[in-house]
Design an enzyme around this catalytic site. Sequence first.
Site, PDB file in Angstrom:
ATOM      1  CE  LYS A 150     -10.614  -7.018   0.177  1.00  0.00           C
ATOM      2  NZ  LYS A 150     -10.099  -5.517  -0.042  1.00  0.00           N
ATOM      3  CB  SER A 164     -13.095   0.610   0.119  1.00  0.00           C
ATOM      4  OG  SER A 164     -12.275   0.623  -0.855  1.00  0.00           O
ATOM      5  NE  ARG A 218     -10.468  -6.897  -6.795  1.00  0.00           N
ATOM      6  CZ  ARG A 218      -9.521  -6.649  -6.084  1.00  0.00           C
ATOM      7  NH1 ARG A 218      -8.208  -6.853  -6.596  1.00  0.00           N
ATOM      8  NH2 ARG A 218      -9.789  -5.973  -4.842  1.00  0.00           N
ATOM      9  NE  ARG A 239      -7.691 -12.511  -1.276  1.00  0.00           N
ATOM     10  CZ  ARG A 239      -7.026 -11.482  -1.278  1.00  0.00           C
ATOM     11  NH1 ARG A 239      -7.133 -10.328  -0.390  1.00  0.00           N
ATOM     12  NH2 ARG A 239      -6.059 -11.205  -2.305  1.00  0.00           N
ATOM     13  NE  ARG A 244      -2.632   4.772   0.085  1.00  0.00           N
ATOM     14  CZ  ARG A 244      -2.985   3.190   0.019  1.00  0.00           C
ATOM     15  NH1 ARG A 244      -2.400   2.476  -0.401  1.00  0.00           N
ATOM     16  NH2 ARG A 244      -4.409   3.120   0.150  1.00  0.00           N
ATOM     17  CG  ASP A 287      -5.445  -7.265   1.982  1.00  0.00           C
ATOM     18  OD1 ASP A 287      -6.759  -7.464   1.335  1.00  0.00           O
ATOM     19  OD2 ASP A 287      -4.643  -6.308   1.852  1.00  0.00           O
ATOM     20  N   GLY A 343      -5.901  -4.233  -8.208  1.00  0.00           N
ATOM     21  CA  GLY A 343      -6.882  -3.387  -7.736  1.00  0.00           C
ATOM     22  C   GLY A 343      -6.503  -1.889  -7.199  1.00  0.00           C
ATOM     23  CB  SER A 372      -0.796   0.050   1.196  1.00  0.00           C
ATOM     24  OG  SER A 372      -1.757  -0.934   1.048  1.00  0.00           O
TER      25      SER A 372
HETATM   26  C1  S3P Z   1      -5.782  -1.466  -0.148  1.00  0.00           C
HETATM   27  C2  S3P Z   1      -6.805  -1.330   0.425  1.00  0.00           C
HETATM   28  C3  S3P Z   1      -7.631  -2.766   0.628  1.00  0.00           C
HETATM   29  C4  S3P Z   1      -6.812  -4.168   0.478  1.00  0.00           C
HETATM   30  C5  S3P Z   1      -5.750  -3.999  -0.562  1.00  0.00           C
HETATM   31  C6  S3P Z   1      -5.090  -2.595  -0.516  1.00  0.00           C
HETATM   32  C7  S3P Z   1      -5.162  -0.131  -0.263  1.00  0.00           C
HETATM   33  O1  S3P Z   1      -8.806  -2.934  -0.363  1.00  0.00           O
HETATM   34  O2  S3P Z   1      -7.639  -4.960   0.444  1.00  0.00           O
HETATM   35  O3  S3P Z   1      -5.014  -5.184  -0.648  1.00  0.00           O
HETATM   36  O4  S3P Z   1      -3.511  -0.105  -0.431  1.00  0.00           O
HETATM   37  O5  S3P Z   1      -5.708   0.822  -0.138  1.00  0.00           O
HETATM   38  P1  S3P Z   1     -10.158  -2.315  -0.250  1.00  0.00           P
HETATM   39  O6  S3P Z   1     -10.124  -0.670  -0.275  1.00  0.00           O
HETATM   40  O7  S3P Z   1     -11.102  -2.827  -1.211  1.00  0.00           O
HETATM   41  O8  S3P Z   1     -10.882  -2.805   1.022  1.00  0.00           O
END
Ligand code: S3P
Length: 450
Positions: free
Chosen positions: A356, A176, A131, A360, A35, A329, A103, A31
Amino acid sequence: MHSADTSAPRPRRFTAAGPLTGRIRVPGDKSISHRSIMLGALAVGRTRVTGLLEGEDVMSTAAAMRAMGASIERLPDGEWIIDGVGVGGLLQPKQALDMGNSGTSTRLLMGLVASHPITTTFIGDASLSKRPMGRVIEPLSQMGADFTAAPGGRLPLTLRGISPAVPISYRLPVASAQVKSAVLLAGLNTPGTTTVIEPVPTRDHSERMLSGFGAELAVEVAADGTRTIHLTGEAELKPQTIVVPGDPSSAAFFVVAALLVPGSDLVIENVGLNPTRAALLGVLRDMGGQIEELDRRDVGGEPVADLRVRHSMLTGIAVDPAVVPSMVDEFPVLFVAAALAAGRTVTTGLEELRVKESDRIAVMRAALELAGAMVTETEDGLIIDGTGGAPLQGTPEGGAVATHLDHRIAMSMAVAGLASRAGVAVDDTRPIATSFPVFEALLAQASGAA
Ligand code: S3P
């Protein structure tokens, strides 16, 4: 995986090996890595990043930001340098942006593009193309962007961004961090104040890093825990030097493996312990897991520690659904821990797990059953009756777990294989490279096979 990847699946049987011992270091947080590339690419000047996760998902983000004008290079010593274009300075990419399996790349970049005068198409692999993107299309449409998506609001998707976009106040209908971040990133190049209200707190890396880069961002926390985040555009971002801590979601596989394999005593160094990410450790401790935090410190504005994990007899529990966003996760590997615990583990409130990289809940139910565990699937979770420490039977000859292009299914079932009699076969280990390219090498190292 790259959407055009035609390589053959790479099956493997993971079998019991020695106890996990010594010290390992997991790669950088996914994450935070995404960013740091995005914000570095939007700053004016040169951002430096060490500890960046060099997994396929993060490389998809880097390729997209390059296609929109940023310069992103890896130095031979592993440091990454990013020369940003400035907020508002993203260029029209010449080709569709290939998001592979990611995603996070898709949803966050949709936010960035939405407030730039750019038209682009997002494509992805078979998993990503299933997704839902409606959750970001909705707020970004309110800001003025325009979308043409495949049925059900899915990829391939064409986005026509707008500048200036309209600032909005948006209450998240699902917990989210990706949706929250998409709106905040769109707000960077939007004059005025963009507001996101989150009734249930989710990972806060975007807020921390936006503030670190000098964006005008304020967070209010109400008595009931609701967080309101205000971001004022148009922002000017100042380049930063970033140290990415180790990914707690990657460490999770080794934490559970060390708890399950008799004789294990493993130190996992430099694990990020941001409270919005770290709930798995509390759940495992409640189950009886011996997990110590050594040398708690701060790395790049995030709390970090080394974890010492010893083999433990685990007991099943009812997992409080309130912790779900802080370990969203980690459920696949928690299910594996539960399958070896004494008694029953009940999980609820996991609807989001169905959208996801794979469903899952259903995929882990099928995988664990194939490996000999006792599992019941409900609408929003799994109920697992554990073995009380006895190894799982393992997958039958000729049978392999279907991983559905989901890295966390592959790695979770690899851990199950370590705690099984016959081993666990997974149909494809290629997806592991999306988030944890050195997983198999570290597993061999920790269990003395390397
Ligand atoms: C993430 C947010 C989560 C997580 C993903 C990474 C992120 O997803 O499952 O692996 O980096 O913001 P969701 O926002 O769909 O919960």
